[in-house]
Design a protein around this motif. Structure first.
Motif, PDB file in Angstrom:
ATOM      1  N   UNK A  51       0.841  -1.197   0.000  1.00  0.00           N
ATOM      2  CA  UNK A  51       0.000   0.000   0.000  1.00  0.00           C
ATOM      3  C   UNK A  51       0.876   1.246   0.000  1.00  0.00           C
ATOM      4  N   UNK A  52       0.402   2.276  -0.678  1.00  0.00           N
ATOM      5  CA  UNK A  52       1.136   3.543  -0.699  1.00  0.00           C
ATOM      6  C   UNK A  52       0.113   4.669  -0.760  1.00  0.00           C
ATOM      7  N   UNK A  53      -0.063   5.361   0.355  1.00  0.00           N
ATOM      8  CA  UNK A  53      -1.048   6.436   0.388  1.00  0.00           C
ATOM      9  C   UNK A  53      -2.442   5.914   0.119  1.00  0.00           C
ATOM     10  N   UNK A 129      -8.015   3.457  10.908  1.00  0.00           N
ATOM     11  CA  UNK A 129      -6.964   4.410  10.561  1.00  0.00           C
ATOM     12  C   UNK A 129      -6.662   4.170   9.088  1.00  0.00           C
ATOM     13  N   UNK A 130      -6.978   5.134   8.250  1.00  0.00           N
ATOM     14  CA  UNK A 130      -6.796   4.950   6.812  1.00  0.00           C
ATOM     15  C   UNK A 130      -5.325   5.055   6.444  1.00  0.00           C
ATOM     16  N   UNK A 131      -4.942   4.324   5.410  1.00  0.00           N
ATOM     17  CA  UNK A 131      -3.537   4.329   5.009  1.00  0.00           C
ATOM     18  C   UNK A 131      -3.064   5.716   4.600  1.00  0.00           C
ATOM     19  N   UNK A 134      -1.758   7.317   7.616  1.00  0.00           N
ATOM     20  CA  UNK A 134      -0.764   6.575   8.384  1.00  0.00           C
ATOM     21  C   UNK A 134       0.644   7.061   8.042  1.00  0.00           C
ATOM     22  N   UNK A 135       1.444   7.310   9.051  1.00  0.00           N
ATOM     23  CA  UNK A 135       2.815   7.763   8.821  1.00  0.00           C
ATOM     24  C   UNK A 135       3.718   6.641   8.334  1.00  0.00           C
ATOM     25  N   UNK A 136       3.277   5.392   8.509  1.00  0.00           N
ATOM     26  CA  UNK A 136       4.116   4.238   8.160  1.00  0.00           C
ATOM     27  C   UNK A 136       3.529   3.376   7.043  1.00  0.00           C
TER      28      UNK A 136
END
Length: 228
Positions: A51-53, A129-131, A134-136
């Motif tokens: 996943x990315x953003x 908590x949506x990706x 998310x900071x990670x």
């Protein structure tokens, strides 16, 4: 689960070949009984699947694992609709639906662009908590991702995808709050509404007010995590 859905009779007749010609553009509606549905969760494995953003990388290079099928009908108690998944694995989610005559009809919603522009899938509940927040990159992500319409034309860009085929990851940020009660929704939208929906809107609790239309399908299930 028995639900009434309204679909375009012109489209149905064209699909099943009752009409010899589909040149008549006048719209008609008919009520069909949606007698049963399935959500098929298939893990997509591989180091490149990430996943990315608000989107995924590497899905086309992933290896498909063993599918898990959730069945929804009048004889299936809700307690049996449990998807037990791994938090850090992406899953392909396929919708299948049948009418009371036993015809598989989910592809009617994406038979062409004009038809698909009326529909969008959402995944509701979970207090995720949506990706994208998310900071990670360990948050939840749900991405509709059809590539072709039923007529063979390409589905182009994020505003055209519907969610009959989607991809989902829970993300480790959400493990501590499981199990989660979720609802897969297929919503019929008013003209022009689909083009307003951004990738990050899939879990908005105000989606019904934000995107005018009506829910034609709601599938409730519980999400559990393997090896917390």
């Amino acid at each position: 689960m028995l639900r009434k859905i309204t679909i375009n009779l012109y489209a149905v007749l064209c699909v099943i070949g009752v009409l010899t010609s589909c040149d008549n553009k006048e719209d008609y509606t008919a009520d069909l009984d949606l007698s049963r549905s399935e959500l098929i969760f298939t893990p997509v494995l591989g180091d490149d699947v990430l996943p990315h953003g608000d989107h995924f990388h590497g899905l086309d290079n992933g290896i498909l694992g063993q599918p898990l099928v959730l069945k929804f009908d009048k004889t299936t108690p809700p307690i049996n609709n449990v998807a037990k998944i791994k938090a850090d694995v992406a899953y392909k989610i396929e919708l299948k639906t049948w009418d009371k005559e036993g015809n598989e009809i989910q592809d009617n919603f994406i038979k062409n662009k004009v038809t698909a522009d009326k529909y969008k899938a959402f995944l509701q509940g979970g207090n995720f908590i949506l990706n994208q927040n998310s900071e990670t990159d360990q948050g939840a992500l749900f991405v509709p991702r059809e590539k072709k319409y039923g007529d063979g034309n390409d589905v182009v860009g994020k505003y055209e995808v519907t969610g009959v085929l989607s991809y989902f990851i829970l993300g480790k940020d959400n493990v501590s709050k499981t199990p989660k009660k979720l609802k897969y929704v297929l919503r019929e939208l008013k003209d022009g509404e689909k083009s307003k929906i951004e990738r990050g809107d899939w879990n908005r609790d105000d989606y019904e007010k934000a995107f005018v239309g009506k829910n034609i399908l709601e599938l409730n299930f519980e999400l559990q995590v393997e090896d917390k």
